[in-house]
Design a protein around this motif. Structure first.
Motif, short mmCIF file in Angstrom:
data_model
loop_
_atom_site.label_atom_id
_atom_site.label_comp_id
_atom_site.label_asym_id
_atom_site.label_seq_id
_atom_site.Cartn_x
_atom_site.Cartn_y
_atom_site.Cartn_z
N UNK A 1 0.83 -1.20 0.00
CA UNK A 1 0.00 0.00 0.00
C UNK A 1 0.86 1.26 0.00
N UNK B 1 2.50 2.32 2.63
CA UNK B 1 2.56 2.91 3.96
C UNK B 1 3.85 2.54 4.68
N UNK C 1 6.76 2.66 3.30
CA UNK C 1 7.84 3.48 2.76
C UNK C 1 8.22 4.66 3.65
N UNK C 2 7.25 5.53 4.05
CA UNK C 2 7.66 6.65 4.91
C UNK C 2 8.21 6.19 6.25
N UNK C 3 7.74 5.06 6.76
CA UNK C 3 8.27 4.57 8.04
C UNK C 3 9.72 4.11 7.86
N UNK C 4 9.97 3.40 6.75
CA UNK C 4 11.33 2.93 6.51
C UNK C 4 12.26 4.06 6.07
N UNK C 5 11.70 5.22 5.75
CA UNK C 5 12.54 6.38 5.44
C UNK C 5 12.95 7.12 6.71
N UNK C 6 12.44 6.67 7.87
CA UNK C 6 12.91 7.21 9.15
C UNK C 6 14.02 6.29 9.65
N UNK D 1 12.14 -2.81 -1.53
CA UNK D 1 10.85 -2.58 -0.87
C UNK D 1 9.84 -2.16 -1.94
#
Lengths: 301, 526
Positions: free
Chosen positions: B368, B370, B372-377, B525
């Motif tokens: 989905x 979602x 991606x932004x978490x793994x960009x932290x 990913x």
């Protein structure tokens, strides 16, 4: 000072599809760098490689002095990312998403968060499922801009924003620039790129076709001239670098390659110039010329 | 009614359903097919059926979880008695998802907006979704008829059985049509209709075990009271059809009174800022998964209570029906323990299914966008996957434990022995390594073959279920079950629990999990 981003000869394929085909990209510390290209040209793939989400097939990629794949976690402490297509968790509110992302990044500037919420006119209490596309985009923008990150990767961050919000965004980027932060701004909105970016890179089919300051790029392209003279205009067509001449005795409109401008002006001055307007190429014209040429060539092939 | 475009929408919906819907229909047919074969082999003679009728007629718990004992006149009726309530639940769920997905979910995602902007009437999506449900119910009726008649049951009763199944489905399709007008959120729709399905089951359970009045308040009860093969009366089917007509009228009236995308109940605003606890990938995974964990755990407590409540009567039942004993691993000799062991292993299979569903949430987050932004932290891949897996592993252990608790509570109440609660909970916990092994297969597949992860993981669950359910009764070859972790878990309380096999399974779990993490660390990913 080391560059914030330096990419050379980057290749990435997905099965038979070649997404990146020898891409180069250099972003200096503290600059706002425009990243332009048509849909599917590889902008998002490049950013995902920079985030260590995709592994490069070949080429060198350095980000803030580290390897984006191997040092992902350490590098992510120093950057913030705003995706172009924002999907959020349907049952979680915008405010919660912003706080969570801030905390995952290692801290959140509460004051700036609240200030940004106000400037972007975003209601943080709404569940993500009820946000419009523009509002989802604002959630991601506030989460990214509220961070203290030294590098911001913004992937078409203003798609879906209204003109008012677009100008708020531009102010925010200007403020970040004065703070000395580095920004990679992938965008389709050329006015935005012209207003914000120090340098731009234009990519096409996974390869960099132009890079430099807007001034540099303008130099490589044509200037439009509209001139009225006392004597009938002759000999213009024969000059090097002159294109698309529309001649009406003492009045002419044409484009000239910028490096031949001097020669053309000398020729015209011999004819007694009454009025002359010269229009430098807009980014849009450069953009269309790069893609237009290619579209024409592809159609011919 | 403005229904322009309904036909085109219906064709489009059928296309979107071409992969999912056949499984529901085949599943419904399989339930009838399997029950019919099983019942005929166990109660195939009039004497056996009569004995079963005598035992069961007075067993309120057995009746509550099956159907009205009037059905037990014929072998066909016995099949209906055992399977109809569960068949109804499956068909009701199918209708709920069909109608919900093509109305409320499409509105929530904005897909319906695109469609409604074309020359498509306001009522067309609802009309097409209901037509789709109607077609699906016709298919179910046909498949149920073929399964029943094809296994030798009378044709007339089989037609009625098919029709009754479809009628129950139609009633729940219409109920879902109302619910999607009321709620903005598909999960609220499914939650509400799910509770309605559960209530329908409970009402008929109480009615069938009592004087039958309450059963007339339940669509499932209406279907059962057509008494297929045991009187064959068609008129009760008027009730679900009338109810459906009424509910559809209500749905249309509500649809005319609400805005596109909105429900009659507006979603309440939530928190403006996150609670201090929401500060880690684990907290996020828990936040995303807690609702479904609570649902599964509650379901398993009820399941355990239901199974456990038969514990005491099973001995009498087996004495009366010695043929059934073959189904129990310990045979007739140790029948109560054998039955309890089977209850626990059922619970363990469900816990494994939960664990797989929870693990695959990670894949859902990834596809989905979602994740991606978490793994960009500064969240590492291992930390992110570990968070979702922690919920899956701890959650499946919890589901397992509460299932055992439920069995122990119900059985303990029946035999007045509170000690059964810790005993059966502990027995259930012995399945933790086996359940986790299934979870770790899902994790391994997620790490290495993300696109096929769901298929691999569910095949693993299905394989374990087939081994547990059918290995003994279908004489499957010995080697077939050898790979199942459930086959290597000691069958307490029949066998004593020893550490060696459990530790061996745990070692495999650790290896598979490590493999899953290794695969996820090195792949792209998305």
């Amino acid at each position: 000072m080391e560059n914030a981003i330096s990419v050379a000869g980057l290749h990435k394929s997905f099965g038979a599809t070649r997404a990146l085909d020898g891409l180069d990209l250099t972003v200096a510390q503290g600059e706002v760098h425009g990243f332009l290209g048509p849909n599917g040209s590889g902008k998002t793939t490049t950013i995902r490689v920079l985030l260590g989400l995709l592994r490069a097939d070949a080429g060198t990629v350095r980000l803030l002095g580290g390897d984006p794949w191997g040092d992902a976690v350490a590098l992510h402490r120093r950057l913030a990312y705003v995706p172009g297509d924002v999907t959020l968790w349907p049952g979680v509110t915008g405010g919660e998403v912003i706080d969570l992302m801030g905390r995952l990044r290692g801290g959140l500037n509460r004051q700036r968060r609240d200030q940004l919420l106000e400037r972007f006119d975003l209601d943080p209490r709404k569940k993500a499922r009820t946000y419009s596309k523009g509002n989802r985009q604002k959630v991601a923008l506030v989460a990214g801009l509220a961070s203290d990150a030294e590098l911001l990767l913004l992937d078409e961050p203003t798609s879906g924003l209204d003109p008012l919000m677009e100008s708020v965004f531009q102010q925010c980027v200007q403020e970040l620039r004065t703070e000395g932060r580095t920004i990679l701004l992938s965008s389709h909105i050329l006015a935005e790129v012209e207003a914000l970016c120090d340098r731009v890179s234009i990519i096409r089919l996974g390869r960099t076709v132009e890079t430099g300051t807007l001034g540099d790029l303008r130099h490589l392209t044509r200037t439009s001239i509209s001139v009225e003279t006392t004597q009938p205009i002759t000999g213009i067509d024969g000059l090097p670098g002159v294109h698309d001449v529309v001649l009406n005795r003492t009045h002419a409109r044409f484009d000239v390659d910028t490096q031949h401008l001097d020669q053309v002006v000398r020729h015209l001055s011999g004819l007694g110039v009454r009025s002359l307007t010269s229009t430098p190429p807009t980014l849009e014209e450069m953009f269309l010329r790069h893609y237009g040429d290619e579209a024409g060539r592809e159609a011919a092939a | 009614m403005t229904t322009a475009g309904t036909g085109a929408l219906l064709r489009f919906m059928l296309r979107r359903e071409r992969r999912g819907l056949p499984w529901w229909v085949v599943g419904a047919g399989f339930l009838v097919f399997y029950q019919s074969l099983g019942s005929q082999s166990i109660y195939g003679t009039p004497e056996r059926l009569a004995r079963f009728r005598e035992t069961i007629g007075g067993n309120a718990a057995m009746v509550a979880f099956s159907g009205p004992p009037q059905l037990l006149e014929t072998i066909g009726g016995e099949v209906v008695f055992e399977i109809f309530a569960y068949l109804s639940v499956v068909v009701a769920l199918m209708n709920m998802f069909l109608v919900g997905r093509h109305t409320r979910s499409d509105e929530e995602t904005g897909r319906a907006e695109l469609i409604r902007s074309a020359a498509v009437g306001r009522h067309a999506p609802l009309a097409a979704a209901l037509a789709l449900a109607g077609l699906a119910n016709l298919l179910v009726a046909l498949v149920v008829f073929v399964a029943a008649a094809g296994t030798g049951l009378p044709v007339g009763g089989s037609m009625l059985l098919g029709a009754a199944t479809a009628a129950v489905g139609v009633a729940f399709a219409a109920l879902t049509a109302v619910a999607v007008q009321v709620f903005e959120n598909p999960r609220a729709v499914y939650g509400t209709v799910g509770i309605a399905i559960g209530t329908a089951f409970m009402l008929r359970a109480a009615g069938d075990a009592g004087d039958g009045t309450l059963s007339w308040l339940s669509p499932i009860g209406w279907g059962q009271r057509t008494f297929p093969y045991a009187g064959d009366r068609w008129w009760p089917l008027l009730l679900p059809l009338a109810a459906a007509a009424l509910l559809v009228a209500v749905a249309v009236a509500l649809l005319d009174r609400r805005d596109f995308g909105a429900g009659l109940l507006r979603t309440r605003p939530g928190r403006a800022s996150a609670s201090p606890a929401l500060a880690s990938p684990l907290a996020l995974a828990w936040r995303l998964q807690r609702g479904s964990l609570i649902g599964w755990a509650a379901g398993l407590v009820l399941f355990g209570l239901a199974l456990g409540s038969f514990g005491e009567s099973v001995e009498q039942y087996i004495t009366d029906n010695p043929e059934v004993a073959n189904f129990f691993p310990g045979g007739a000799a140790d029948i109560v323990n054998s039955y309890l062991a089977l209850c626990v292993v059922f619970g363990a299979l469900i816990a494994a299914a939960y664990g797989v569903a929870a693990t695959l949430r990670a894949r859902g987050e990834e596809t989905s966008g979602r994740a991606e932004p978490v793994l960009a932290t500064p969240t590492s891949r291992a930390g992110w996957l570990g968070s979702h897996l922690s919920v899956a592993l701890a959650g499946s252990a919890l589901v397992l434990a509460v299932g055992g608790f439920g069995v122990g509570l119900a059985y303990g109440l029946a035999v007045s022995d509170p000690g059964q609660i810790p005993r059966l909970t502990a027995i259930a916990l012995a399945y933790i390594p086996a359940v986790w092994l299934v979870v770790s297969i899902a994790a391994l597949a997620f790490g290495w073959v993300p696109r096929a992860a769901a298929a691999v993981a569910w095949v693993a669950v299905g394989y374990c279920a087939v081994v547990v359910l059918f290995a003994d009764s279908f004489d499957l070859p010995d080697w077939f079950g050898k790979a199942s972790p459930f086959a290597h878990t000691p069958e307490a309380p029949l066998e004593s629990v020893t550490a060696v096999p459990l530790l061996a399974i745990a070692a495999v779990v650790v290896a598979l999990l490590a493999g899953g993490f290794a695969g996820f660390r090195r792949r792209d990913i998305g």
